[in-house]
Write a protein that holds these residues in place. Structure first.
Motif, PDB file in Angstrom:
ATOM      1  N   HIS A  11      31.834  42.349  51.240  1.00 30.32           N
ATOM      2  CA  HIS A  11      32.065  40.705  50.995  1.00 30.32           C
ATOM      3  C   HIS A  11      33.904  40.371  50.972  1.00 30.32           C
ATOM      4  CE1 HIS A  11      31.144  36.524  49.604  1.00 30.32           C
ATOM      5  NE2 HIS A  11      31.475  37.231  48.271  1.00 30.32           N
ATOM      6  N   LEU A  12      34.589  41.441  50.732  1.00 27.45           N
ATOM      7  CA  LEU A  12      35.288  40.914  50.199  1.00 27.45           C
ATOM      8  C   LEU A  12      36.241  41.177  51.697  1.00 27.45           C
ATOM      9  CD1 LEU A  12      37.190  43.952  47.918  1.00 27.45           C
ATOM     10  CD2 LEU A  12      37.363  41.532  47.820  1.00 27.45           C
ATOM     11  N   LEU A  13      36.128  42.199  53.213  1.00 33.27           N
ATOM     12  CA  LEU A  13      36.294  42.294  54.073  1.00 33.27           C
ATOM     13  C   LEU A  13      36.052  40.563  54.564  1.00 33.27           C
ATOM     14  CD1 LEU A  13      37.215  42.656  56.909  1.00 33.27           C
ATOM     15  CD2 LEU A  13      34.985  44.054  57.586  1.00 33.27           C
ATOM     16  N   GLU A  14      34.504  39.739  54.375  1.00 36.42           N
ATOM     17  CA  GLU A  14      34.272  38.683  55.270  1.00 36.42           C
ATOM     18  C   GLU A  14      35.626  37.456  54.486  1.00 36.42           C
ATOM     19  OE1 GLU A  14      29.995  35.631  54.242  1.00 36.42           O
ATOM     20  OE2 GLU A  14      30.235  37.562  54.078  1.00 36.42           O
ATOM     21  N   THR A  15      36.006  37.464  53.623  1.00 40.10           N
ATOM     22  CA  THR A  15      36.380  36.589  52.297  1.00 40.10           C
ATOM     23  C   THR A  15      37.913  37.184  53.503  1.00 40.10           C
ATOM     24  OG1 THR A  15      35.160  37.357  50.085  1.00 40.10           O
ATOM     25  CG2 THR A  15      37.684  36.082  50.507  1.00 40.10           C
ATOM     26  N   THR A  16      38.184  37.709  54.010  1.00 45.14           N
ATOM     27  CA  THR A  16      39.346  38.960  54.040  1.00 45.14           C
ATOM     28  C   THR A  16      39.808  37.790  55.514  1.00 45.14           C
ATOM     29  OG1 THR A  16      40.147  40.025  53.024  1.00 45.14           O
ATOM     30  CG2 THR A  16      41.410  39.265  54.348  1.00 45.14           C
ATOM     31  N   LEU A  17      38.998  37.810  55.945  1.00 43.33           N
ATOM     32  CA  LEU A  17      38.527  37.432  57.686  1.00 43.33           C
ATOM     33  C   LEU A  17      38.670  35.791  57.532  1.00 43.33           C
ATOM     34  CD1 LEU A  17      35.820  39.272  58.776  1.00 43.33           C
ATOM     35  CD2 LEU A  17      38.227  39.398  59.975  1.00 43.33           C
ATOM     36  N   GLY A  18      38.386  35.442  56.505  1.00 44.22           N
ATOM     37  CA  GLY A  18      38.418  33.632  56.315  1.00 44.22           C
ATOM     38  C   GLY A  18      39.345  33.193  56.108  1.00 44.22           C
ATOM     39  N   TYR A  19      40.367  33.823  55.193  1.00 42.01           N
ATOM     40  CA  TYR A  19      41.362  33.924  54.505  1.00 42.01           C
ATOM     41  C   TYR A  19      42.532  34.204  56.148  1.00 42.01           C
ATOM     42  CZ  TYR A  19      45.934  34.341  52.709  1.00 42.01           C
ATOM     43  OH  TYR A  19      47.653  34.049  51.985  1.00 42.01           O
ATOM     44  N   VAL A  20      42.805  35.263  57.075  1.00 37.00           N
ATOM     45  CA  VAL A  20      43.559  35.239  57.713  1.00 37.00           C
ATOM     46  C   VAL A  20      44.093  34.373  58.867  1.00 37.00           C
ATOM     47  CG1 VAL A  20      43.694  37.613  57.004  1.00 37.00           C
ATOM     48  CG2 VAL A  20      42.222  36.964  58.942  1.00 37.00           C
TER      49      VAL A  20
ATOM     50  N   TYR B 216      42.462  34.430  42.695  1.00 38.11           N
ATOM     51  CA  TYR B 216      41.970  35.088  43.908  1.00 38.11           C
ATOM     52  C   TYR B 216      40.640  35.758  43.461  1.00 38.11           C
ATOM     53  CZ  TYR B 216      44.548  31.542  46.991  1.00 38.11           C
ATOM     54  OH  TYR B 216      45.003  30.759  47.488  1.00 38.11           O
ATOM     55  N   ARG B 217      38.839  36.279  44.907  1.00 36.78           N
ATOM     56  CA  ARG B 217      38.683  37.231  44.425  1.00 36.78           C
ATOM     57  C   ARG B 217      38.758  38.342  44.758  1.00 36.78           C
ATOM     58  NH1 ARG B 217      33.421  37.076  45.341  1.00 36.78           N
ATOM     59  NH2 ARG B 217      32.640  39.449  45.019  1.00 36.78           N
ATOM     60  N   VAL B 218      39.569  38.574  45.180  1.00 33.97           N
ATOM     61  CA  VAL B 218      40.162  39.857  45.609  1.00 33.97           C
ATOM     62  C   VAL B 218      41.478  40.121  44.876  1.00 33.97           C
ATOM     63  CG1 VAL B 218      42.696  38.870  46.839  1.00 33.97           C
ATOM     64  CG2 VAL B 218      41.699  40.787  47.588  1.00 33.97           C
ATOM     65  N   ALA B 219      41.819  39.880  44.051  1.00 35.86           N
ATOM     66  CA  ALA B 219      42.900  40.583  43.420  1.00 35.86           C
ATOM     67  C   ALA B 219      41.280  40.979  41.945  1.00 35.86           C
ATOM     68  CB  ALA B 219      42.983  39.212  42.132  1.00 35.86           C
ATOM     69  N   ARG B 220      40.451  39.935  41.291  1.00 37.01           N
ATOM     70  CA  ARG B 220      39.367  40.716  40.272  1.00 37.01           C
ATOM     71  C   ARG B 220      38.618  41.743  41.054  1.00 37.01           C
ATOM     72  NH1 ARG B 220      38.721  34.917  39.957  1.00 37.01           N
ATOM     73  NH2 ARG B 220      36.333  35.299  40.695  1.00 37.01           N
ATOM     74  N   ALA B 221      38.339  41.804  42.611  1.00 32.67           N
ATOM     75  CA  ALA B 221      37.665  43.189  43.401  1.00 32.67           C
ATOM     76  C   ALA B 221      38.675  44.207  42.930  1.00 32.67           C
ATOM     77  CB  ALA B 221      37.680  42.462  44.654  1.00 32.67           C
ATOM     78  N   PHE B 222      40.122  44.455  43.202  1.00 29.81           N
ATOM     79  CA  PHE B 222      40.787  45.161  43.244  1.00 29.81           C
ATOM     80  C   PHE B 222      40.177  45.475  42.096  1.00 29.81           C
ATOM     81  CE2 PHE B 222      45.327  47.139  42.293  1.00 29.81           C
ATOM     82  CZ  PHE B 222      45.304  48.426  43.830  1.00 29.81           C
ATOM     83  N   THR B 223      40.366  45.230  40.755  1.00 30.08           N
ATOM     84  CA  THR B 223      40.422  46.479  39.432  1.00 30.08           C
ATOM     85  C   THR B 223      39.298  46.397  38.977  1.00 30.08           C
ATOM     86  OG1 THR B 223      40.278  43.295  38.334  1.00 30.08           O
ATOM     87  CG2 THR B 223      42.744  45.137  38.472  1.00 30.08           C
ATOM     88  N   ASP B 224      38.167  45.353  39.757  1.00 30.25           N
ATOM     89  CA  ASP B 224      37.103  45.809  39.272  1.00 30.25           C
ATOM     90  C   ASP B 224      35.895  47.047  39.805  1.00 30.25           C
ATOM     91  OD1 ASP B 224      36.458  43.291  37.277  1.00 30.25           O
ATOM     92  OD2 ASP B 224      35.181  41.822  38.725  1.00 30.25           O
ATOM     93  N   GLY B 225      36.407  47.196  40.816  1.00 38.20           N
ATOM     94  CA  GLY B 225      35.828  48.313  41.946  1.00 38.20           C
ATOM     95  C   GLY B 225      36.524  49.702  41.734  1.00 38.20           C
ATOM     96  N   ARG B 226      37.670  49.035  40.305  1.00 38.84           N
ATOM     97  CA  ARG B 226      38.318  50.312  40.071  1.00 38.84           C
ATOM     98  C   ARG B 226      37.532  51.719  39.847  1.00 38.84           C
ATOM     99  NH1 ARG B 226      40.203  54.807  41.047  1.00 38.84           N
ATOM    100  NH2 ARG B 226      42.096  56.005  40.918  1.00 38.84           N
ATOM    101  N   VAL B 227      37.146  51.465  38.890  1.00 40.91           N
ATOM    102  CA  VAL B 227      36.186  52.296  38.010  1.00 40.91           C
ATOM    103  C   VAL B 227      35.175  53.268  38.506  1.00 40.91           C
ATOM    104  CG1 VAL B 227      34.306  50.901  37.262  1.00 40.91           C
ATOM    105  CG2 VAL B 227      35.055  52.447  36.095  1.00 40.91           C
ATOM    106  N   THR B 228      34.704  52.156  40.347  1.00 40.33           N
ATOM    107  CA  THR B 228      33.410  52.838  40.796  1.00 40.33           C
ATOM    108  C   THR B 228      33.748  54.420  41.349  1.00 40.33           C
ATOM    109  OG1 THR B 228      33.687  52.201  43.091  1.00 40.33           O
ATOM    110  CG2 THR B 228      32.604  50.485  40.910  1.00 40.33           C
ATOM    111  N   THR B 229      34.633  54.801  41.851  1.00 39.87           N
ATOM    112  CA  THR B 229      35.285  56.586  41.881  1.00 39.87           C
ATOM    113  C   THR B 229      35.297  57.237  40.887  1.00 39.87           C
ATOM    114  OG1 THR B 229      37.235  55.813  41.708  1.00 39.87           O
ATOM    115  CG2 THR B 229      36.674  55.010  44.076  1.00 39.87           C
ATOM    116  N   ILE B 230      35.242  56.886  39.246  1.00 37.92           N
ATOM    117  CA  ILE B 230      35.106  57.557  38.366  1.00 37.92           C
ATOM    118  C   ILE B 230      33.077  57.314  38.172  1.00 37.92           C
ATOM    119  CG2 ILE B 230      36.104  57.310  36.189  1.00 37.92           C
ATOM    120  CD1 ILE B 230      38.484  56.379  37.406  1.00 37.92           C
ATOM    121  N   PHE B 231      33.030  56.191  37.464  1.00 35.60           N
ATOM    122  CA  PHE B 231      31.503  56.250  36.278  1.00 35.60           C
ATOM    123  C   PHE B 231      30.278  57.024  37.747  1.00 35.60           C
ATOM    124  CE2 PHE B 231      31.371  51.392  36.645  1.00 35.60           C
ATOM    125  CZ  PHE B 231      30.857  51.357  38.291  1.00 35.60           C
TER     126      PHE B 231
END
Length: 380
Positions: free
Chosen positions: A257-266, A348-363
């Motif tokens: 979804h992040l990739l899809e959002t970024t495609l639209g942005y660029v 912007y969604r990408v900023a929240r995704a950056f911080t929200d997703g960081r924990v997934t490599t931990i928990f």
């Protein structure tokens, strides 16, 4: 490539989940992030919509499905909506299997109806201040006092910790037993000596209530033992592959979804008089992310299919978990970079995704633990 693991019934369910998110979650999510907790009403709404207890037998109020792909659809859509702080997947796919597989008939009738309606929010308490991935180091104890267990200790980083009405606690019931000396005890809201600490202030997943839990001489009835006495370690190992797959499913969905959002942005954002999409470096970045997402999606879908057939093992679940979450982290970082200064703004969604997703490599088991599981299997 067209995905092949879902049928018409799964896509119909996907439409139901999207409608629920649009009506009951997305309009309120910003407020929940400010509050640090999802509203009780949202949990009840999820229950009314039939999104809780998908695999719980119908006689207890659940969906009665043995098809884990419905759970995967739910996880994907919550990830794509940016509502990862609403712990429905934790409730359904991580805690649910303990209750359906290990509970006695009396326990099922006592706990599962509320589990399915959203009246009973659940959590599982493994991590302690001094014991994370190394569960054998946990210090929470439960002494046998005849008709009850006397529970003492503390847990931390417990998702759904503030709202939880039912908490599965991993405790040491035989001091000298090591891995074979732990049991699962169910602590319920209102039990004397059970206290909640802070709703922890995290860098992401702000709507997810993540708490410290304290147990001071909590009298847990003997009938609240879940599964085999001293059998917690085996029970945890049996359920961790599904937990890790669930995390992987959400991770690849979020990355896509992040990739899809970024495609639209660029395509819309201009620099030096032309859209960013016309710059070769940007196209190379997008090409690399798209390729990595496609390859990861293929593997994760294969794992979903294997799990649905009862064939997913701990090693392949670990592979899916570490690879998909590390990819999510890389994609979030690269997409934020392509957004420039706007990517650093929380609107912007990408900023929240950056911080929200960081924990997934931990928990659910840190990347390093996943690699250790895989490495040991190769050298066994």
């Amino acid at each position: 490539m067209k995905r092949e693991i879902y049928g018409a019934e799964h896509e119909a369910f996907r439409a139901t989940v999207r409608a629920f998110l649009s009506k009951e979650v997305e309009p309120h999510y910003e407020q929940w992030e400010k509050d640090g907790v999802v509203s009780r009403e949202a949990w009840l709404a999820a229950g009314r919509q039939g999104l809780l207890g998908l695999t719980v037998p119908e006689e207890y109020g659940g969906g009665g499905s043995t098809d884990h792909r419905f759970g995967a659809v739910l996880t994907e859509e919550f990830a794509r909506s940016g509502a990862a702080g609403f712990g429905v997947e934790l409730h359904n796919d991580i805690i649910g299997p303990y209750l359906t597989a290990l509970a006695t008939e009396e326990q099922k009738r006592r706990w599962l109806p509320g589990f399915c309606t959203g009246e009973t929010v659940t959590a599982i308490a493994m991590t302690e201040p001094g014991a994370g991935s190394d569960l054998q180091a946990l210090r929470t104890t439960a002494e046998d006092r005849g008709d009850h267990w006397l529970l003492n200790g503390s847990k931390t980083f417990i998702s759904n910790g503030i709202l939880a009405d039912l908490v599965i606690v991993v405790a040491r019931t035989k001091p000298e037993g090591g891995a074979k000396g732990m049991s699962l005890l169910v602590v319920e809201r209102g039990m004397a000596g059970f206290e909640r600490g802070r709703n922890l202030d995290k860098i992401g997943l702000k709507a997810q209530d993540t708490a410290e839990l304290f147990f001071h001489d909590v009298r847990v009835p003997k009938e609240n033992l879940l599964g085999e006495l001293h059998g917690a370690f085996v029970h945890l190992m049996q359920n961790l592959p599904q937990e890790r797959l669930c995390i992987a499913v959400g991770a690849i969905a979020a990355a896509e979804h992040l990739l899809e959002t970024t495609l639209g942005y660029v395509k819309e954002r201009e620099a030096f008089g032309r859209p960013l999409a016309r710059l070769q470096h940007v196209r190379f970045e997008l090409a690399e992310m798209a390729t990595e997402c496609a390859v990861t999606r293929t593997f994760v879908d294969r794992c979903i299919d294997a799990h649905n057939g009862g064939e997913l093992d701990a090693v392949h679940a670990a592979m899916a978990k570490w690879w998909a979450t590390e990819l999510q982290k890389r994609v979030a970082d690269r997409c934020l970079q392509l957004h420039g200064g706007y990517g650093y703004m929380t609107e912007y969604r990408v900023a929240r995704a950056f911080t929200d997703g960081r924990v997934t490599t931990i928990f659910g088991g840190a990347t390093e633990i996943m690699k250790e599981i895989i490495g040991r299997s190769l050298l066994a």
